[in-house]
Scaffold this active site. Structure first.
Site, PDB file in Angstrom:
ATOM      1  CG  ASP A  86       5.781   3.758   0.744  1.00 48.94           C
ATOM      2  OD1 ASP A  86       6.105   4.445   1.747  1.00 48.94           O
ATOM      3  OD2 ASP A  86       4.611   3.623   0.360  1.00 48.94           O
ATOM      4  CE1 TYR A 136      -3.556   2.683   0.668  1.00 50.57           C
ATOM      5  CE2 TYR A 136      -2.251   3.314   2.581  1.00 50.57           C
ATOM      6  CZ  TYR A 136      -3.289   3.567   1.701  1.00 50.57           C
ATOM      7  OH  TYR A 136      -4.046   4.702   1.856  1.00 50.57           O
ATOM      8  CE  LYS A 165       1.070   4.811   8.454  1.00 51.05           C
ATOM      9  NZ  LYS A 165       1.132   4.247   7.123  1.00 51.05           N
TER      10      LYS A 165
HETATM   11  C1  LIG Z   1       0.524   4.808   5.750  1.00 50.68           C
HETATM   12  C2  LIG Z   1       1.246   4.561   4.490  1.00 50.68           C
HETATM   13  C3  LIG Z   1       1.156   5.432   3.388  1.00 50.68           C
HETATM   14  C4  LIG Z   1       0.211   6.597   3.364  1.00 50.68           C
HETATM   15  O1  LIG Z   1       0.509   7.539   4.340  1.00 50.68           O
HETATM   16  P1  LIG Z   1      -0.655   8.555   4.795  1.00 50.68           P
HETATM   17  O2  LIG Z   1       0.035   9.448   5.777  1.00 50.68           O
HETATM   18  O3  LIG Z   1      -1.719   7.712   5.383  1.00 50.68           O
HETATM   19  O4  LIG Z   1      -1.091   9.277   3.580  1.00 50.68           O
HETATM   20  C5  LIG Z   1       1.954   5.191   2.296  1.00 50.68           C
HETATM   21  N1  LIG Z   1       2.802   4.151   2.262  1.00 50.68           N
HETATM   22  C6  LIG Z   1       2.908   3.291   3.291  1.00 50.68           C
HETATM   23  C7  LIG Z   1       3.891   2.183   3.209  1.00 50.68           C
HETATM   24  C8  LIG Z   1       2.120   3.462   4.427  1.00 50.68           C
HETATM   25  O5  LIG Z   1       2.215   2.587   5.423  1.00 50.68           O
END
Ligand SMILES: *Cc1c(COP(=O)(O)O)cnc(C)c1O
Length: 433
Positions: free
Chosen positions: A239, A144, A267
């Site tokens: 990511d 994701y 995060k």
């Molecule tokens: C949480 C997450 C996102 C999106 O971040 P948001 O702050 O919710 O927009 C993108 N990539 C990964 C791997 C994530 O865990």
């Protein structure tokens, strides 16, 4: 436990927000009951509006590696906020956070702050396309990357690797630019590169996929991915919105010692405030406006209050032993539960890396999304309900991972472990699949 106030508030929320929430998973659609409205958090605990207390393993989905309301983070926020909330001009807090990252992370030479993980990923993909002049991207099923159009794409049927959108509102023309591959599959990766050799701007991966179960990859797969990207002059994006500052200060790149071309963060980097970031070498970052042609901007980017929170949190993470302590606690916690499940013959195993854990209802190794058996989520549903009643809060979906924070002491984890054992026992008695 009584959930009256939460239930009433949720009824009101349903008249105000689609599905009653501002982010879908919060709606408790795949578990029993209605969402809990949280009133406060402190250390490893949260309290809902009905005054029920929980040990929290959701930790705001990962940002709170120090636990809730950490005194140093709060102090930094208070000091910053008293001087104003936003200027839309440079402020020194962003320098401090950037320096803490760049001086302690071999993989980032320059960074740009944004306001969410989604925004970081969106910008990173644009940057990769801007640098390479190519347009297709490769992503993996089970990763994701936020709600970016090009990445809300699932694998097409049969041999076609082109994606189909997994959300309404994403044009098929966008989805066609995305190639979706299974994780941990060298052959599929090699074939995709051979087929699209000139066209792939970047490959984006969660190097530690933690949004669809915890799908730990083989290191040789990640190494192979790095090699192919280099060979085909495509950029590799890690990511690290979850794994960054989580499995170590240098995230998954440091954990595996693999150098991606661009990294995205979110995060933890914001200390519980809305912050995302993308970073790379000086050369790649020189493509970003105003230095280069890739446009990216934000009214609230590098917001001073958010930067202060991030810097305060990251500083704590840099203390010697921080990561080994939190990892050890998580290993002990999961090992104890795994021993329990093995002895009891329960088909459940906790997978762990760093301070992340996930309940897998299988005794086989799981490294791809299609290896997760959706039917088994009925066990999760029951465990979730049992845990809530015993004062344990975990994310309301069996596909989500749990997080241990610095504030989760061994004593707290011992209490939690007891509740997990009882909940697991009950779930396997009640649910018959
Ligand atoms: C949480 C997450 C996102 C999106 O971040 P948001 O702050 O919710 O927009 C993108 N990539 C990964 C791997 C994530 O865990």
């Amino acid at each position: 436990m009584e959930y009256k106030k939460s239930t009433d508030l949720y009824a009101l929320a349903e008249t105000l927000f689609p599905g009653g929430v501002n982010s879908p998973v919060r709606a408790f659609r795949s578990v029993y009951g209605t969402p809990l409205f949280i009133e406060k958090g402190e250390g490893p605990y949260i309290w809902d509006v009905d005054k029920n207390k929980y040990i929290d393993f959701c930790c705001s989905w990962g940002p709170l590696i120090l636990g809730h309301a950490h005194p140093k983070v709060l102090k930094a926020i208070m000091e910053a906020v008293q001087l104003g909330t936003s200027f839309g001009a440079p402020s020194h807090h962003s320098l401090e956070l950037a320096q803490l990252i760049i001086e302690n992370n071999r993989f980032v030479e320059k960074i740009r702050f944004v306001s969410s993980g989604t925004e970081a990923v969106m910008s990173a993909v644009r940057l990769a396309r801007g640098v390479t002049g190519k347009s297709k991207i490769i992503k993996f099923e089970g990763c994701y990357h936020g709600h970016v159009d090009h990445l809300l794409v699932k694998a097409g049927s049969g041999l076609a690797t082109f994606g189909v959108s997994s959300s309404a509102g994403v044009p098929e023309a966008f989805a066609k630019e995305t190639i979706v591959l299974p994780l941990n599959d060298k052959d599929a990766l090699q074939k995709a590169f051979e087929q699209h050799k000139e066209d792939i701007a970047c490959v984006i991966i969660e190097p530690i996929p933690a949004n669809n179960g915890l799908l730990i990859q083989d290191k040789p797969f990640l190494t192979f991915l790095r090699e192919l990207c280099t060979q085909y002059q495509s950029l590799l994006i890690f990511d690290e919105v979850i794994s960054g500052f989580r499995v170590g200060f240098e995230g998954a790149a440091g954990y595996y010692n693999i150098t991606p071309d661009i990294l995205t963060y979110g995060k933890i980097v914001g200390g519980g405030m809305p912050v995302g970031a993308f970073g790379a070498s000086k050369e790649i970052m020189s493509y970003v406006a105003p230095e280069g042609p890739v446009y990216q901007a934000g009214t609230l980017s590098a917001n001073p209050v958010a930067m202060a929170a991030g810097a305060a949190q990251i500083k704590e993470c840099l203390k010697p032993g921080f990561y080994s302590d939190i990892c050890k606690k998580t290993v002990d916690f999961t090992k104890d539960l795994n021993d329990f499940c093995e002895k009891g013959g329960y088909p459940l195993r906790l997978i762990q890396i760093g301070s992340i854990f996930w309940m897998a209802f299988s005794s086989d190794r799981i490294s791809r999304a299609d290896q997760i058996d959706a039917k088994k989520m009925d066990y999760f549903k029951e465990i979730h309900q049992q845990l809530l009643q015993k004062g344990i809060y975990i994310g309301p979906s069996g596909y989500e991972v749990g997080f241990v924070s610095e504030a989760h002491s061994n004593e707290v984890l011992e209490t939690a472990s007891q509740a997990f054992k009882e909940s697991i026992k009950t779930a396997f008695e009640v649910v018959k699949l």
